[in-house]
Design a protein around this motif. Structure first.
Motif, short mmCIF file in Angstrom:
data_model
loop_
_atom_site.label_atom_id
_atom_site.label_comp_id
_atom_site.label_asym_id
_atom_site.label_seq_id
_atom_site.Cartn_x
_atom_site.Cartn_y
_atom_site.Cartn_z
N MET A 241 141.37 75.49 148.30
CA MET A 241 141.80 74.09 148.12
C MET A 241 140.73 73.27 147.42
SD MET A 241 143.08 71.37 151.00
CE MET A 241 143.49 69.70 150.55
N THR A 242 139.46 73.52 147.79
CA THR A 242 138.37 72.80 147.15
C THR A 242 138.33 73.10 145.66
OG1 THR A 242 137.07 72.88 149.18
CG2 THR A 242 135.87 72.45 147.15
N GLU A 243 138.42 74.39 145.34
CA GLU A 243 138.38 74.78 143.93
C GLU A 243 139.59 74.25 143.19
OE1 GLU A 243 137.90 78.78 141.17
OE2 GLU A 243 137.99 78.94 143.35
N ASP A 244 140.76 74.24 143.81
CA ASP A 244 141.97 73.78 143.16
C ASP A 244 141.83 72.31 142.75
OD1 ASP A 244 143.10 76.23 143.43
OD2 ASP A 244 144.31 75.73 145.18
N ALA A 245 141.29 71.47 143.61
CA ALA A 245 141.13 70.05 143.29
C ALA A 245 140.19 69.88 142.11
CB ALA A 245 140.62 69.29 144.51
N VAL B 50 131.30 70.45 150.38
CA VAL B 50 131.91 69.38 151.15
C VAL B 50 133.14 69.89 151.90
CG1 VAL B 50 133.13 67.17 150.95
CG2 VAL B 50 131.06 67.57 149.62
N ASP B 51 133.36 69.40 153.10
CA ASP B 51 134.58 69.71 153.85
C ASP B 51 135.72 68.88 153.27
OD1 ASP B 51 136.64 70.11 155.61
OD2 ASP B 51 135.56 69.41 157.39
N PRO B 52 136.74 69.50 152.64
CA PRO B 52 137.83 68.75 152.02
C PRO B 52 138.52 67.78 152.98
CG PRO B 52 137.96 71.07 151.43
CD PRO B 52 136.92 70.95 152.50
N ALA B 53 138.50 68.09 154.26
CA ALA B 53 139.17 67.23 155.24
C ALA B 53 138.51 65.87 155.35
CB ALA B 53 139.20 67.92 156.60
N THR B 54 137.24 65.79 154.90
CA THR B 54 136.52 64.51 154.99
C THR B 54 136.66 63.67 153.73
OG1 THR B 54 134.45 65.43 154.09
CG2 THR B 54 134.82 65.64 156.47
N LEU C 235 135.22 63.06 143.02
CA LEU C 235 134.69 63.89 141.94
C LEU C 235 134.20 63.03 140.77
CD1 LEU C 235 137.33 66.75 142.05
CD2 LEU C 235 134.88 66.97 142.55
N VAL C 236 134.94 61.99 140.45
CA VAL C 236 134.52 61.10 139.37
C VAL C 236 133.18 60.44 139.71
CG1 VAL C 236 135.03 58.91 138.18
CG2 VAL C 236 136.81 60.66 138.42
#
Length: 298
Positions: A1-5, A41-45, A53-54
């Motif tokens: 999920m992290t990589e997908d974002a 980073v924990d995506p849930a946070t 990301l920007v």
């Protein structure tokens, strides 16, 4: 999920980094550093991945830009942005196409790092002053003042932009044909009276150390370049930085890359990059994205 974002927003992140740095190689370094931070980073946070990301890319790009400023002051000869190969469709977004054009990138180079970040994020990508303040660690009031100063500076120096079109490509092809045959009159007819040629060899390849200006001087310079190096090259049309361009290929690969600025049917500027360090990745077509920003009014 992290990589997908990260992957989903990569074109936007690259575009921001490139417009801030004027270097595709440095923009890729910024994206790599930003990805490493993102992957930890924990995506849930993270409530808004794109905004996060920007902000990360902006901060990393600012750090790089401050270091680059010092190195560019010692650059041998004229400095031009590292050209990026863009898909012809980039011209459908006039704001995006102008923002990566050689002329605009050179104007952005005259801003200080904070001014450049604020101008790019606000005027090109449509971020609010509050969003930018959170990205660069400044107050919203300070960002507003910086935005006003940067906008005034850019508008005083920007050249009128005309998007690349089929007509533009035809003019460039006629120019190249005239240069190849030594037809100086046809060359002169295709050049604007105030035409300017900028060349970047970086001290590693032969290039003019100063701007070449005026129709007569530019025509002579072009014919001289063809006699000494371009005559034996294979010329390929392409689109770089949203501009019609020509790739001069030799047995050793890409030797010259020239982007053409055309307005009102005449060539008004030529940007020649011959520094081999800036041509290593010139074959890759870059996908650019403004992330759905609305056009701004000049």
């Amino acid at each position: 999920m992290t990589e997908d974002a990260f992957t989903a927003h990569r074109p936007l992140l690259f575009t921001i980094a490139y417009e801030m740095l004027g270097s595709a190689a440095d923009a890729e370094d910024v994206l790599q550093e930003s990805y490493l931070r993102w992957s930890a980073v924990d995506p849930a946070t993270v409530g808004h991945p794109r905004a996060y990301l920007v902000r990360t890319v902006t901060r990393q790009a600012l750090n790089h830009l401050r270091a680059l400023k010092a190195r560019r002051e010692e650059y041998v000869g004229m400095w031009l942005p590292e050209p990026i190969r863009t898909a012809p469709g980039v011209s459908e977004d006039a704001v995006l196409a102008e923002s990566v054009s050689m002329a605009m990138m050179l104007v952005l180079e005259t801003l200080n790092p904070t001014e450049r970040a604020v101008f790019v994020l606000h005027e090109v990508f449509g971020y609010t002053h509050g969003e930018i303040a959170a990205s660069i660690g400044k107050s919203e009031v300070a960002v507003r003042q910086t935005a006003h100063r940067a906008r005034r500076h850019v508008h005083a120096r920007r050249r009128r932009y005309e998007p690349v079109s089929q007509v533009t490509g035809e003019i460039v092809q006629r120019f190249l044909a005239a240069a190849a045959t030594g037809d100086i009159q046809s060359l002169m007819d295709l050049l604007a009276p105030d035409v300017v040629v900028l060349s970047d060899g970086g001290g590693k390849a032969t290039a003019a150390r100063r701007p070449v200006t005026g129709r007569t001087e530019v025509a002579r310079f072009v014919l001289g370049a063809y006699r000494t190096s371009a005559a034996t090259a294979r010329v390929e049309p392409a689109t770089y930085n949203g501009m019609a361009a020509a790739r001069f290929m030799t047995d050793g690969g890409l030797d010259w890359l020239v982007a053409f600025e055309v307005r009102d049917g005449r060539i008004t500027g030529m940007y020649g990059v011959r520094n081999p360090d800036k041509l290593h990745h010139a074959d890759a077509v870059r996908t650019l994205d403004r992330g759905g920003a609305q056009p701004w009014k000049p």
